[in-house]
Design an enzyme around this catalytic site. Structure first.
Site, PDB file in Angstrom:
ATOM      1  N   PHE A 141      38.933  28.879  19.600  1.00  0.00           N
ATOM      2  CA  PHE A 141      37.630  28.681  18.976  1.00  0.00           C
ATOM      3  C   PHE A 141      37.223  27.235  19.189  1.00  0.00           C
ATOM      4  CE2 PHE A 141      34.611  27.570  15.708  1.00  0.00           C
ATOM      5  CZ  PHE A 141      33.727  28.630  15.763  1.00  0.00           C
ATOM      6  N   ASP A 226      41.448  20.147  21.910  1.00  0.00           N
ATOM      7  CA  ASP A 226      40.548  20.319  20.775  1.00  0.00           C
ATOM      8  C   ASP A 226      41.384  20.183  19.509  1.00  0.00           C
ATOM      9  OD1 ASP A 226      39.132  21.346  18.618  1.00  0.00           O
ATOM     10  OD2 ASP A 226      38.213  22.979  19.743  1.00  0.00           O
ATOM     11  N   LYS A 255      35.939  17.900  11.502  1.00  0.00           N
ATOM     12  CA  LYS A 255      36.419  18.393  10.208  1.00  0.00           C
ATOM     13  C   LYS A 255      36.865  17.277   9.260  1.00  0.00           C
ATOM     14  CE  LYS A 255      37.406  23.204  11.388  1.00  0.00           C
ATOM     15  NZ  LYS A 255      36.399  23.784  10.491  1.00  0.00           N
TER      16      LYS A 255
END
Length: 400
Positions: A141, A226, A255
Site C-alpha cells: 500500500f 516506503d 504518519k
C-alpha cells in the site's frame, strides 16, 4: 459545536462529508497519551494511534509546546524563502539516516508520489527515457493518488479507476526470485515497505532486503523504501531498514513524523537527489513551519528519550501475551507477527466483528484484509495498558 449538538455529529457527518470511510459510531473529543475520550467522557485505550500516527501518544507535551510556540511566530511562508524549522528537522533526519537531501510534503501519498517522480527523473537522465518501470509488491500500500494507487499492489484499491498509469509491475513480497525475473531493460526502481502494513503486517525473511539491495546494485536500478508506517520508531528503531543492515536510495516518511500533524518527507542520497532541480517538483504547504517544529520535537524525543527502548521492551511483552492467546485460541488464531509495536494477529475467522466488540469494551484496534487484527499502540504504552488490551481480547475471543 454546542453540547446539545453532539448527538447530531454522526448524522451531520454523513450528510455533509464524502462517505469515503466506514466510520465507527464513536465521537472522539480528547486524547492524551495512550487514551482518548468520547463526548460522554468514556475513556478508551487507543491501540491504533490514529493508524501509526501518534507514536508518542496523543498530545505529547513536547509536540504541543513546539507547535504552539511556532504558531505565535510564523504559521506559513512560501518555500521561495528559508525557514529555520525546516533546516533543523532536515539536519536531524540526515543525522539518523542514509540521506543527503530531503523534500518535505504533507502526507505519505505525496511522499511516495515524490519518490516515484524522482526515480523516473533520475533514470531518464542516464537512459534517455528507456528506463521507467517500477516494480512493487503484491499486498503493498503506497497511497491513493493515481501514481501511488497504481503502485499499490492490491486490486481492490484499483477497482473503478482504470486505466491506471503504465509502467508498474507487481511481484510477491519476500520472493527475491520473483523480483529478479521481473527486472528488464525498462526497470528503473524497486519499491517496497520493509514490513507491509495494510497488506497484513508481513515481515521479510532475514536476508530478503539485502538480496533486493544486491539485485538493484547489480542491475543499476534504484531501491525505494516506503517507511510511511514503519518509520519514526514504530518497529523499535527510528527506521525499519536499520534492522536489516541495508540502506535504500530513496525513503519516504509520513504518519508519525510530526506527532499527529500532517507531514511527509522524501529522503534520498546525493546521487539521486541531484535529479530534482527548481521546477521539477514542489509543495505549497510542504515544510510548513508549525508542522516542522512539531517534527523536530518528535525526532528529539526519539533520539534522546526512552520511547524506542520502551517500544522494544513492550513489543516483546505484547508478543508474549498475544502468543499466549494464540495457544489458548488455536482454533481462531493462526499467527502472531510483526516487529516492535507493529503487530498483526492473523485469524481463521473474520476479524471485523472482533474489532467492534473490542471497541464496545473501550479498546481501539483495527482489522486489515478482513482477517488480520493490527495493533499499533503508542510507543509509550505501559505494561498495564497492554494487559488491559489482552484481557479484553481474551473475553472477546472467548465469545467467538
Amino acid at each position: 459545536m454546542k453540547e446539545n449538538q453532539n448527538t447530531d455529529i454522526i448524522e451531520l457527518t454523513d450528510k455533509n462529508i464524502f462517505h469515503t470511510y466506514s466510520r465507527y459510531p464513536l465521537i472522539v473529543k480528547k486524547g492524551k497519551g495512550v487514551r482518548v475520550w468520547d463526548e460522554k467522557g468514556r475513556q478508551y485505550l487507543d491501540f491504533l494511534s490514529g493508524i501509526a500516527v501518534c507514536n508518542l501518544g496523543h498530545c505529547h507535551p513536547a509536540v504541543v509546546k513546539a507547535a504552539q510556540s511556532q504558531l505565535e511566530n510564523l504559521v506559513h511562508v512560501s518555500n521561495l524563502f528559508y525557514t529555520e524549522p525546516q533546516v533543523e528537522i532536515a539536519e536531524l533526519l540526515k543525522g539518523q539516516s542514509f540521506a543527503d537531501k530531503i523534500f518535505f510534503c504533507n502526507s505519505g501519498a505525496e511522499a511516495n508520489e515524490a519518490a516515484l517522480k524522482l526515480a523516473r527523473k533520475y533514470a531518464h537522465g542516464f537512459s534517455g527515457g528507456k528506463r521507467f518501470e517500477i516494480i512493487t509488491m503484491k499486498y503493498s500500500f503506497h497511497g491513493r493518488t493515481f501514481a501511488t494507487l497504481t503502485a499499490t499492489g492490491q486490486e481492490k484499491f484499483h477497482n473503478g479507476f482504470s486505466p491506471l498509469l503504465p509502467g508498474f509491475k507487481y511481484v510477491p513480497f519476500n520472493d527475491i526470485n520473483a523480483v529478479e525475473e521481473a527486472v528488464t531493460e525498462s526497470t528503473c526502481a524497486v519499491m517496497l515497505e520493509p514490513i507491509q502494513g495494510e497488506g497484513g503486517v508481513n515481515v521479510p525473511a532475514e536476508n530478503y532486503l539485502k538480496e533486493v539491495r544486491q539485485l538493484c546494485d547489480r542491475e543499476k536500478i534504484l531501491l525505494i523504501f516506503d517507511e510511511v508506517q514503519t518509520g519514526m520508531g514504530r518497529t523499535g528503531k527510528i527506521f525499519a531498514y536499520e534492522h536489516y543492515g541495508v540502506e535504500p536510495d530513496i525513503m519516504t516518511l509520513a504518519k508519525a513524523l510530526a506527532g499527529g500533524l500532517p507531514a511527509g518527507a522524501m529522503l534520498a542520497n546525493k546521487k539521486v537527489a541531484q535529479s530534482f532541480v527548481p521546477g521539477t517538483h514542489a509543495s505549497t504547504f510542504g515544510g510548513n513551519p508549525v508542522v516542522m517544529a512539531a517534527c523536530v520535537a518528535v525526532m528529539k524525543e526519539l533520539v534522546d528519550g526512552e520511547a524506542l527502548e520502551n517500544c522494544r521492551r513492550m513489543g516483546q511483552y505484547f508478543f508474549k501475551e498475544l502468543n499466549g492467546l494464540k495457544e489458548k485460541y488455536s482454533d481462531i488464531i493462526s499467527e502472531i507477527r510483526g516487529k516492535g509495536l507493529m503487530i498483526g494477529m492473523e485469524l481463521k475467522i473474520d476479524g471485523n466483528e472482533i474489532v467492534k466488540q473490542c471497541l464496545d469494551e473501550a479498546i481501539i484496534i483495527n482489522c486489515t484484509l478482513d482477517r488480520i487484527l493490527r495493533f499499533l499502540p503508542p510507543l509509550i504504552v505501559k505494561k498495564d495498558e497492554i494487559d488491559g488490551c489482552v484481557d479484553v481480547l481474551d473475553r472477546v475471543l472467548g465469545r467467538q
